[in-house]
Design a protein around this motif. Structure first.
Motif, short mmCIF file in Angstrom:
data_model
loop_
_atom_site.label_atom_id
_atom_site.label_comp_id
_atom_site.label_asym_id
_atom_site.label_seq_id
_atom_site.Cartn_x
_atom_site.Cartn_y
_atom_site.Cartn_z
N ALA A 169 -10.54 14.46 -54.77
CA ALA A 169 -11.28 15.61 -54.21
C ALA A 169 -10.91 16.86 -53.93
N TYR A 170 -11.27 17.80 -53.48
CA TYR A 170 -10.83 19.28 -53.42
C TYR A 170 -11.08 19.77 -51.99
N TRP A 171 -9.81 19.63 -51.43
CA TRP A 171 -9.60 19.93 -50.17
C TRP A 171 -9.40 21.35 -49.59
N PRO A 172 -10.56 21.99 -49.07
CA PRO A 172 -10.49 23.46 -48.64
C PRO A 172 -9.61 23.39 -47.28
N ASP A 173 -9.48 22.50 -46.58
CA ASP A 173 -8.77 22.43 -45.59
C ASP A 173 -8.19 21.05 -45.47
N PRO A 174 -6.61 20.96 -45.18
CA PRO A 174 -6.45 19.42 -45.18
C PRO A 174 -6.82 18.58 -43.88
N GLU A 175 -7.48 19.26 -43.09
CA GLU A 175 -8.13 18.73 -42.02
C GLU A 175 -9.58 18.11 -42.37
N ALA A 176 -10.10 18.45 -43.26
CA ALA A 176 -11.20 18.01 -43.95
C ALA A 176 -11.59 16.73 -43.84
N THR A 177 -12.77 16.23 -43.95
CA THR A 177 -13.10 14.81 -44.07
C THR A 177 -13.36 14.56 -45.53
N LEU A 178 -12.82 13.20 -45.86
CA LEU A 178 -13.02 12.84 -47.34
C LEU A 178 -14.32 13.22 -47.97
N GLU A 179 -15.36 13.01 -47.00
CA GLU A 179 -16.72 13.58 -47.81
C GLU A 179 -16.73 14.91 -47.84
N GLN A 180 -16.33 15.78 -47.10
CA GLN A 180 -16.46 17.44 -47.02
C GLN A 180 -15.83 17.66 -48.42
N ALA A 181 -14.61 17.04 -48.49
CA ALA A 181 -13.48 17.40 -49.77
C ALA A 181 -14.38 16.95 -51.17
N GLN A 182 -14.93 15.87 -51.06
CA GLN A 182 -15.61 15.25 -52.44
C GLN A 182 -17.08 16.28 -52.67
N ALA A 183 -17.48 16.54 -51.56
CA ALA A 183 -18.67 17.67 -51.63
C ALA A 183 -18.13 18.96 -52.33
N ALA A 184 -17.03 19.41 -51.85
CA ALA A 184 -16.44 20.87 -52.23
C ALA A 184 -16.01 20.71 -53.67
N LYS A 185 -15.53 19.48 -54.08
CA LYS A 185 -14.94 19.21 -55.51
C LYS A 185 -16.28 19.16 -56.57
N LEU A 186 -17.38 18.41 -56.29
CA LEU A 186 -18.71 18.47 -57.06
C LEU A 186 -19.24 19.94 -57.20
#
Length: 430
Positions: A169-186
Motif C-alpha cells: 500500500a501507499y501510506w499518505p499518513d501512518p495513521e491511515a487505514t489499510l483501505e485508505q492506503a491501498q486506495a492511495a496506491k491504486l
C-alpha cells in the motif's frame, strides 16, 4: 526427561555461538533463557527430529508449520532477536559460517540424545510437492501460482480486508487505514500512467481486479486484467459485474506470454514480476514492450533483494520456496532496470516505497491475528501459521532494509525519441 529446556538451551547456544536470545520451554514444562524475552516453545521431541533430519531453515520451517514449535510473546521481537544469526526475514541469507566438523558432530549427538532415535518425520501437508517441468515454463508457473493464490478467496478477504489488494500500500499518513492506503496506491499508479478516458490499460497479474476496477471507475479507461489463478479470476469477474463495469473491464485467465491483442496505451504490473524469474525476465520485458503503443507507459511495481558479491551463489530461501512462493525469485532493482532498458524501454522514474510495505505487512498480520480462528477454519492451522510467520518476518526485512520494493515508471518512446513525459517530475498526467 527432566529439565529438557536447559539441555536445549545448551545445544542452541552452541549453534548460535553466543548467548541464547530467547527463552526456551520444552515439552516437559522446563524453561531456560532470559526471563524478559519471548518464549520459543518446543511442544514435542518431533521438533528435534525434524532438525536432525533436515538441519537448518527447512527443519525449523517444518517444525513451525506442523505446530511442533511456536512462539509465546511478541513474534516481531522474537524474530528480531533471532535475525542476526538465524532468520533473514524472508530473504535468502549470505552463506552461513560452517561449524567445525567435530563440533557439528558433538551438537548432533547432543540433539540425538535429547530427542531419541526416529525415522524422518513426514513434511507438513502444506509443503509444495516435488515440482515437475522446466522452471518458469507456462505449465509450472501455473502450478506455482495455484499453490499460493488458490487457497480460498474468503481467507484472502480476512487478511487483505475490503480493498482486496495484495501488494504494498501507499501510506499518505501512518495513521491511515489499510483501505485508505491501498486506495492511495491504486490512484498513484493511475496518475503515473497518465490514464485518461478511452485509453486501453493492461494489468498483468491483476489479482482480484482492484486496480482495473479503480482505473475504469475513476479514470474512464477500458481495462484488461490477466491472471493465471482461477480463484482470483472468479472473484474479480464477480466484482466487475457488481460494479456495473462489464462494458469497460475484462478479466482473463491468461499467461502474460500469450497476450496478443495489443497495443495498449498503458501497462501495469504490480507484485507480479517476482514470479517471473531470472530465466524468463527478458521475455517478460520484451513482451510488455511489444504490447505497448509508442509513447505508452509501463508501471512495474516489484520487490527487490540486495545484490550479492557472488550472484552465482544466490540460493532460494527454503521456507519461502517450499511453503509460500514456489519458484519465486527476487532480483536487485538494478537488474530490473537493466532488463527493461535492454528490451527498449526508457526508465523515467524509480520510487522506493520500502517503509510502506512494512506498514502494509503489519496491517495484514493484525488482520490475520484478529481473525485467527476463522482463518484456521478456512484453510488449515499449518497454512495460517505459514502466513503469520512469512508476513511478520517480511515486515522486519523491509524495516531493516534487507529487502526493498520499487515502482519503476518506463516509457516506450515514439518517433524521434518522443516520450510524452512532462518536464517536471511528479506531474505525471500533464
Amino acid at each position: 526427561m527432566a529439565q529438557a529446556a536447559g539441555r536445549l538451551a545448551g545445544v542452541l547456544g552452541g549453534v548460535l555461538e553466543g548467548p541464547l536470545p530467547l527463552r526456551i520451554r520444552a515439552w516437559d514444562g522446563s524453561e531456560a533463557g532470559p526471563a524478559e524475552a519471548p518464549t520459543l516453545v518446543f511442544r514435542n521431541r518431533r521438533a528435534l527430529h525434524r532438525l536432525l533430519w533436515k538441519p537448518g531453515e527447512l527443519g525449523l520451517a517444518r517444525a513451525w508449520v506442523a505446530g511442533d514449535i511456536t512462539v509465546e510473546g511478541d513474534l516481531y521481537e522474537a524474530l528480531g532477536r533471532l535475525a542476526p544469526s538465524v532468520w533473514q526475514g524472508g530473504e535468502p541469507a549470505p552463506a552461513r559460517r560452517a561449524l567445525p566438523d567435530g563440533r557439528t558432530l558433538r551438537l548432533a549427538a547432543d540433539v540425538l540424545a535429547l530427542a531419541g532415535p526416529s525415522l524422518p518425520p513426514a513434511p507438513p501437508e502444506e509443503e509444495v510437492p516435488r515440482r515437475h517441468g522446466v522452471r518458469h515454463s507456462i505449465g509450472r508457473d501455473r502450478q506455482a501460482i495455484s499453490h499460493h493464490y488458490d487457497v480460498g478467496n474468503d481467507f484472502y478477504a480476512l487478511v487483505l480486508g475490503p480493498s482486496f489488494v495484495y501488494s504494498c500500500a501507499y501510506w499518505p499518513d501512518p495513521e491511515a487505514t489499510l483501505e485508505q492506503a491501498q486506495a492511495a496506491k491504486l490512484d498513484l499508479i493511475c496518475r503515473k500512467l497518465a490514464l485518461r478516458p478511452g485509453m486501453r490499460l493492461l494489468d498483468v497479474g491483476c489479482g482480484w481486479g482492484s486496480l482495473v476496477l479503480h482505473a475504469a471507475e475513476h479514470y474512464g479507461v477500458h481495462a484488461v486484467g490477466v491472471t493465471i489463478s482461477a480463484e482470483q479470476a472468479d472473484l474479480a469477474r464477480k466484482r466487475v459485474v457488481d460494479a456495473g463495469l462489464t462494458d469497460r473491464v475484462e478479466i482473463r485467465i491468461q499467461d502474460y506470454r500469450r497476450i496478443e491483442d495489443g497495443p495498449f496505451d498503458a501497462v501495469s504490473s504490480v507484485g507480479m514480476a517476482e514470479h517471473v524469474g531470472s530465466v524468463a525476465y527478458r521475455t517478460y520485458a520484451d513482451q510488455l514492450y511489444r504490447l505497448l503503443r509508442p509513447g505508452g507507459r509501463l508501471l512495474n511495481h516489484q520487490i527487490a533483494r540486495r545484490p550479492l558479491e557472488d550472484e552465482s551463489g544466490y540460493a532460494v530461501d527454503e521456507f519461502i520456496d517450499r511453503y509460500v512462493f514456489p519458484d519465486g525469485e527476487l532480483a536487485p532493482v538494478g537488474s530490473t532496470v537493466s532488463a527493461l532498458e535492454s528490451a527498449g524501454f526508457e526508465v523515467r522514474d524509480l520510487e522506493s516505497i520500502r517503509e510502506h510495505y512494512a506498514l502494509t505487512l503489519r496491517a495484514w498480520v493484525a488482520n490475520l491475528e484478529a481473525n485467527w480462528s476463522e482463518a484456521v477454519r478456512l484453510v488449515s492451522p499449518g497454512r495460517a501459521r505459514i502466513w503469520r510467520l512469512y508476513m511478520a518476518a517480511s515486515a522486519l526485512a523491509f524495516e531493516q532494509n534487507n529487502i526493498g520494493v520499487n515502482q519503476v515508471l518506463a516509457v516506450r518512446t515514439g518517433a524521434g525519441g518522443a516520450s510524452g513525459m512532462p518536464l517536471v517530475r511528479g506531474t505525471w498526467g500533464s
